[in-house]
Design a protein around this motif. Sequence first.
Motif, PDB file in Angstrom:
ATOM      1  N   GLU A  86      11.933 -30.122   4.630  1.00  0.00           N
ATOM      2  CA  GLU A  86      12.700 -31.332   4.914  1.00  0.00           C
ATOM      3  C   GLU A  86      13.564 -31.743   3.718  1.00  0.00           C
ATOM      4  N   GLU A  87      13.338 -32.897   3.131  1.00  0.00           N
ATOM      5  CA  GLU A  87      14.262 -33.398   2.114  1.00  0.00           C
ATOM      6  C   GLU A  87      14.052 -32.819   0.718  1.00  0.00           C
ATOM      7  N   TRP A  88      13.063 -31.977   0.524  1.00  0.00           N
ATOM      8  CA  TRP A  88      12.772 -31.434  -0.800  1.00  0.00           C
ATOM      9  C   TRP A  88      13.442 -30.084  -1.039  1.00  0.00           C
ATOM     10  N   VAL A  89      14.569 -29.822  -0.417  1.00  0.00           N
ATOM     11  CA  VAL A  89      15.242 -28.522  -0.528  1.00  0.00           C
ATOM     12  C   VAL A  89      15.594 -28.205  -1.978  1.00  0.00           C
ATOM     13  N   TRP A  90      16.145 -29.157  -2.700  1.00  0.00           N
ATOM     14  CA  TRP A  90      16.580 -28.906  -4.075  1.00  0.00           C
ATOM     15  C   TRP A  90      15.425 -28.428  -4.941  1.00  0.00           C
ATOM     16  N   ASP A  91      14.258 -29.033  -4.763  1.00  0.00           N
ATOM     17  CA  ASP A  91      13.092 -28.695  -5.572  1.00  0.00           C
ATOM     18  C   ASP A  91      12.622 -27.269  -5.289  1.00  0.00           C
ATOM     19  N   TYR A  92      12.499 -26.940  -4.021  1.00  0.00           N
ATOM     20  CA  TYR A  92      12.055 -25.597  -3.652  1.00  0.00           C
ATOM     21  C   TYR A  92      13.125 -24.557  -3.963  1.00  0.00           C
ATOM     22  N   ALA A  93      14.405 -24.912  -3.849  1.00  0.00           N
ATOM     23  CA  ALA A  93      15.489 -23.981  -4.176  1.00  0.00           C
ATOM     24  C   ALA A  93      15.450 -23.604  -5.650  1.00  0.00           C
ATOM     25  N   LEU A 121      24.379 -16.109  -9.380  1.00  0.00           N
ATOM     26  CA  LEU A 121      23.127 -16.810  -9.117  1.00  0.00           C
ATOM     27  C   LEU A 121      23.344 -18.328  -9.124  1.00  0.00           C
ATOM     28  N   GLY A 122      24.085 -18.817 -10.098  1.00  0.00           N
ATOM     29  CA  GLY A 122      24.352 -20.256 -10.190  1.00  0.00           C
ATOM     30  C   GLY A 122      25.116 -20.788  -8.997  1.00  0.00           C
ATOM     31  N   SER A 123      26.148 -20.069  -8.578  1.00  0.00           N
ATOM     32  CA  SER A 123      26.905 -20.526  -7.406  1.00  0.00           C
ATOM     33  C   SER A 123      26.049 -20.438  -6.147  1.00  0.00           C
ATOM     34  N   GLY A 124      25.167 -19.431  -6.085  1.00  0.00           N
ATOM     35  CA  GLY A 124      24.257 -19.318  -4.949  1.00  0.00           C
ATOM     36  C   GLY A 124      23.281 -20.479  -4.880  1.00  0.00           C
ATOM     37  N   VAL A 125      22.735 -20.862  -6.019  1.00  0.00           N
ATOM     38  CA  VAL A 125      21.792 -21.988  -6.058  1.00  0.00           C
ATOM     39  C   VAL A 125      22.488 -23.286  -5.665  1.00  0.00           C
ATOM     40  N   ILE A 126      23.701 -23.470  -6.144  1.00  0.00           N
ATOM     41  CA  ILE A 126      24.447 -24.687  -5.790  1.00  0.00           C
ATOM     42  C   ILE A 126      24.704 -24.735  -4.288  1.00  0.00           C
ATOM     43  N   SER A 127      25.099 -23.591  -3.705  1.00  0.00           N
ATOM     44  CA  SER A 127      25.335 -23.583  -2.258  1.00  0.00           C
ATOM     45  C   SER A 127      24.029 -23.768  -1.486  1.00  0.00           C
ATOM     46  N   MET A 128      22.926 -23.230  -2.014  1.00  0.00           N
ATOM     47  CA  MET A 128      21.622 -23.398  -1.372  1.00  0.00           C
ATOM     48  C   MET A 128      21.224 -24.871  -1.364  1.00  0.00           C
ATOM     49  N   ILE A 129      21.361 -25.517  -2.492  1.00  0.00           N
ATOM     50  CA  ILE A 129      20.959 -26.915  -2.603  1.00  0.00           C
ATOM     51  C   ILE A 129      21.874 -27.808  -1.767  1.00  0.00           C
ATOM     52  N   CYS A 130      23.169 -27.633  -1.909  1.00  0.00           N
ATOM     53  CA  CYS A 130      24.112 -28.506  -1.178  1.00  0.00           C
ATOM     54  C   CYS A 130      23.987 -28.322   0.330  1.00  0.00           C
TER      55      CYS A 130
END
Length: 152
Positions: A86-93, A121-130
């Motif tokens: 749910e809302e904890w995507v950034w943490d798990y990402a 990797l950095g751009s992937g993490v940003i897209s994952m979180i956003c």
Amino acid sequence: MALKVKTAETKVVLVNLLICMVVFYTVYYVVLSVCFAVFKIKMLDGLAPFDFKTNPSWINPYYLVLVISLEITFFTCGLLFALVVEEWVWDYAVTVTIIHIIITSVVMSEFPLMLHWWLALGSGVISMICGGQILAYCLFKDNFIYPVLDDF
């Protein structure tokens, strides 16, 4: 002055992390397989998700497969993580990415120092979180946890 946020039990967090790791590597290998087929690369390398040593070249189809599959995997997993946590995507990402970096270092027997790998990797993490956080907000906005800022 404390935030009034319910913390999940350790067991729930670890189970969610395990689910996210399985989802991450399952999606990674599926996307890699599709990319290998699209780019007509004959041999699927089982260590491809951990390969940071390939020289960056936009004319090298193997390198393109690695970059494209990494970006698609991260974005897709962000959306899937929203359904799991749910809302904890950034943490798990961030946690899954750190674990991926550790596994990559162990598998390749050295710490990745390639700038192109870190940028991808950095751009992937940003897209994952956003992507994941936006989907989580849209799906769970009635149940979203907002910190109480009145005490600050």
